[in-house]
Scaffold this active site. Structure first.
Site, PDB file in Angstrom:
ATOM      1  N   HIS A   1      40.742  39.590  46.576  1.00  0.00           N
ATOM      2  CA  HIS A   1      41.290  38.581  45.664  1.00  0.00           C
ATOM      3  C   HIS A   1      41.553  37.304  46.481  1.00  0.00           C
ATOM      4  O   HIS A   1      41.860  37.382  47.682  1.00  0.00           O
ATOM      5  CB  HIS A   1      42.606  39.142  45.110  1.00  0.00           C
ATOM      6  CG  HIS A   1      43.252  38.316  44.043  1.00  0.00           C
ATOM      7  ND1 HIS A   1      43.972  37.179  44.302  1.00  0.00           N
ATOM      8  CD2 HIS A   1      43.302  38.489  42.692  1.00  0.00           C
ATOM      9  CE1 HIS A   1      44.441  36.689  43.167  1.00  0.00           C
ATOM     10  NE2 HIS A   1      44.040  37.453  42.174  1.00  0.00           N
TER      11      HIS A   1
ATOM     12  N   GLN B   1      47.411  45.486  43.140  1.00  0.00           N
ATOM     13  CA  GLN B   1      46.843  46.469  42.204  1.00  0.00           C
ATOM     14  C   GLN B   1      47.184  47.891  42.630  1.00  0.00           C
ATOM     15  O   GLN B   1      47.413  48.765  41.793  1.00  0.00           O
ATOM     16  CB  GLN B   1      45.307  46.350  42.127  1.00  0.00           C
ATOM     17  CG  GLN B   1      44.771  45.055  41.574  1.00  0.00           C
ATOM     18  CD  GLN B   1      45.055  44.877  40.094  1.00  0.00           C
ATOM     19  OE1 GLN B   1      45.303  45.836  39.360  1.00  0.00           O
ATOM     20  NE2 GLN B   1      45.060  43.636  39.648  1.00  0.00           N
TER      21      GLN B   1
ATOM     22  N   LYS C   1      52.893  43.372  37.576  1.00  0.00           N
ATOM     23  CA  LYS C   1      51.810  44.341  37.343  1.00  0.00           C
ATOM     24  C   LYS C   1      52.353  45.758  37.188  1.00  0.00           C
ATOM     25  O   LYS C   1      51.637  46.662  36.779  1.00  0.00           O
ATOM     26  CB  LYS C   1      50.811  44.302  38.493  1.00  0.00           C
ATOM     27  CG  LYS C   1      50.204  42.907  38.665  1.00  0.00           C
ATOM     28  CD  LYS C   1      48.789  42.929  39.113  1.00  0.00           C
ATOM     29  CE  LYS C   1      48.382  41.575  39.636  1.00  0.00           C
ATOM     30  NZ  LYS C   1      47.358  40.928  38.848  1.00  0.00           N
TER      31      LYS C   1
ATOM     32  N   CYS D   1      39.577  35.877  39.894  1.00  0.00           N
ATOM     33  CA  CYS D   1      40.189  35.330  41.116  1.00  0.00           C
ATOM     34  C   CYS D   1      39.639  36.037  42.348  1.00  0.00           C
ATOM     35  O   CYS D   1      40.372  36.276  43.332  1.00  0.00           O
ATOM     36  CB  CYS D   1      41.712  35.434  41.107  1.00  0.00           C
ATOM     37  SG  CYS D   1      42.464  34.547  39.766  1.00  0.00           S
TER      38      CYS D   1
ATOM     39  N   ASP E   1      47.381  43.953  50.734  1.00  0.00           N
ATOM     40  CA  ASP E   1      47.649  43.352  49.429  1.00  0.00           C
ATOM     41  C   ASP E   1      47.801  44.522  48.444  1.00  0.00           C
ATOM     42  O   ASP E   1      46.819  45.159  48.076  1.00  0.00           O
ATOM     43  CB  ASP E   1      46.462  42.450  49.056  1.00  0.00           C
ATOM     44  CG  ASP E   1      46.520  41.986  47.606  1.00  0.00           C
ATOM     45  OD1 ASP E   1      47.495  42.316  46.910  1.00  0.00           O
ATOM     46  OD2 ASP E   1      45.573  41.295  47.187  1.00  0.00           O
TER      47      ASP E   1
END
Ligand code: PMP
Length: 420
Positions: A134, A214, A237, A375, A211
């Site tokens: 991303h 998700q 999220k 993105c 990261d």
């Protein structure tokens, strides 16, 4: 995902369909039809306990935190700090002081980039980034390398979109200072084995930044056990509010980092010519924080724990599998990640139909999916596509919604027949 974990997910108890009543947005109509929200990888819907916890803060103890000596301000501070402990337990951190509240995953990754990595990167050094990240986990590192005269090295993906230990090893050198990879790809739904990747980074004397935007939704992180140096995620999220997120950092690393935002509550002593700063995490939380949002994040974690993380994983996996199987019956559909059910994400295109046109057709059917580059332009280049459609499922979706996606996709294909 190892076999034992998968077995645990498949055998845990099923989600009660009544869970849908917790989500007011599921009662909304779109184009006169029940709203099928299949854009959960962009942001999740919020359950009533989260909305109520935030409203309670504003209605019953809406004070600033840390600054007051009265009982109401104390209550607000207690509720705010309680979330830090909930996050610590949720992600398997050793200490609550490792939990920095940020405005989201993007802010957390930028904090590591500018406060931690910038001080350590020299001209000629190498920084490894996953090839399909991303933009939030790509552009900061790319720009830092440009500023420092360092080399940005891409870690390749396998055909499922994973950065495997072997693939990471293949790009590590004695010049690598830092590795930045996602826990889970927002395009491919591929899950990286962060424990194995962190071990490789450390063997080469490099740090691992993950990261988790998700990943935290679909595989509960164990940051201490995995030995990652940093892990960033956003509350929105995981059924929490927008505007708040977390950066986890190993405490000794956080201690070595200068603040980035100067102002109230992050200082120790402000003298005429100089200032000393508080210890982490407060050093990184200058200004009035997003108090209601932090409290909302705490309520979201309570909600997840009350339902059972494993049950949520099971439902998401089942729905994703059902949608993939249905879409695979359609010869016009090209699916880019047919095996990554576990992520709830299906990335696909309808041959000859631009994803934005297809998304408009879904919209008319009351279905929301995401269309575009998500993105993640590096991931689009890797797929050799300008854009894709992405349907993403959450545990509160149902079989009917998965089937409506399949039917609407057929209509998108018919749209093609009308014009050609
Ligand atoms: N990384 C990934 C993999 C994401 O999916 C997202 C959100 N789309 C982000 C980072 C950035 O999250 P936020 O915009 O909440 O900061």
């Amino acid at each position: 995902m190892n076999e034992d974990k998968l077995k645990e997910i498949l055998t845990c108890k099923s989600i009660d369909p009544a869970v849908r009543l917790d989500f007011p947005m599921l009662a909304v109509k779109s184009h006169g039809q029940p709203f099928a929200y299949l854009n959960n990888a962009a942001t999740s819907l919020k359950p009533k306990p989260v909305l109520e916890a935030m409203a309670r803060y504003y209605q019953e103890y809406g004070s600033s935190v840390f600054r007051g000596v009265d009982s109401i301000a104390y209550k607000a501070t207690q509720a705010f700090e309680a979330t830090r402990y909930k996050v610590k337990d949720f992600i398997g951190a050793k200490q609550a002081e490792s939990i920095v509240f940020t405005s989201g995953a993007t802010a957390g990754l930028n904090l590591v980039c500018h406060s931690f990595a910038a001080a350590r990167l020299q001209p000629g050094d190498e920084l490894v980034v996953g090839a399909t990240e991303h933009h939030a986990n790509y552009v900061p590192w790319q720009q830092l390398c440009k500023q420092k005269g360092a080399r940005l090295v891409l870690a390749p993906n396998n055909e499922r979109g994973e950065v495997t230990p072997e693939l990471l090893e293949s790009v590590m050198t004695d010049k690598t200072r830092l590795v930045a990879v996602c826990h889970m790809s927002n395009v491919m739904g591929a899950v990286n084995d962060l424990k194995a990747l962190a071990a490789i980074a450390h063997r080469h004397g490099a740090y691992l930044v993950a990261d988790g935007a998700q990943g935290i939704v679909h595989e509960r992180p164990e940051v201490a056990d995995w030995d990652v140096d940093f892990y960033a995620f956003s509350a929105h999220k995981i059924y929490g509010p927008t505007g708040v997120g977390v950066l986890y950092g190993k405490y000794d690393l956080l201690e070595s980092m200068p603040p980035m935002i100067y102002g109230g509550e992050m200082i120790d002593v402000v003298d005429v010519a100089d200032t000393t700063f508080r210890d982490p995490p407060y050093r990184f939380e200058g200004g009035t924080p997003p108090i209601a949002e932090v409290i909302g994040l705490g309520a979201a974690l309570d909600y997840i724990n009350s339902l059972g993380y494993c049950c949520m994983q099971q439902k998401t996996l089942q729905l994703c599998k059902r949608a993939v199987r249905g879409l695979q019956q359609n010869p016009n559909v090209e699916i880019y990640n047919p095996d990554n059910y576990f992520s709830g994400i299906v990335s696909f295109n309808v041959k000859g139909v631009h994803p934005h046109d297809a998304a408009s057709i879904y919209d008319r059917e009351g279905i929301q999916v995401r269309a575009g580059h998500h993105c993640a332009q590096p991931a689009m280049r890797w797929l050799r596509q300008n854009a894709t459609l992405r349907a993403s499922f959450a545990f509160y979706n149902n079989e009917e919604e998965a089937d409506r996606l399949v039917t609407a996709t057929k209509k998108a294909g018919d749209f093609l027949d009308v014009f050609f």
